[in-house]
Design a protein around this motif. Structure first.
Motif: not given
Length: 117
Positions: A73-89
């Protein structure tokens, strides 16, 4: 413990249903094994915690699933995120590699052998 004769007992296991309909295995160590696991956890945390990034939140003291959200919430200027599923990694981690990493910072062979058990 002193004579290194300690051997952990097999965990009690049970299967619980997951939301997706699959089953998840849960393991429960007995009291003595749980106590020893916690002692190992405390030692490892003392050694490694000070070196972790402040941007790392998973399974850290005084952090929760909410702490990275507050950070984002404090980040400024972020335009993308990567979401991943690491279940069972962690099911496929090479424990020999982990032991090699431990040996880089821990020279106590008795501790390493205890951890291996």
């Amino acid at each position: 413990m002193r004579d290194e004769s300690y051997q952990p007992q097999p965990n009690r296991t049970t299967m619980i249903p997951k939301k997706n309909g699959k089953m998840r295995k849960l393991s429960f160590p007995n009291g003595k094994d749980k106590l020893i696991q916690e002692a190992i956890h405390i030692v490892l945390e003392c050694i490694y915690e000070p070196t972790f990034s402040n941007l790392s939140h998973g399974f850290r003291p005084k952090r929760s699933t909410q702490s990275p959200i507050a950070e984002v919430e404090t980040w400024r200027g972020t335009i993308w995120f990567i979401e991943g599923d690491i279940s069972a990694c962690f099911d496929e981690i090479d424990h020999r590699t982990l032991e090699k990493i431990l040996r880089e910072r821990i020279s106590d062979e008795r501790f390493i052998r205890l951890k291996r058990r």
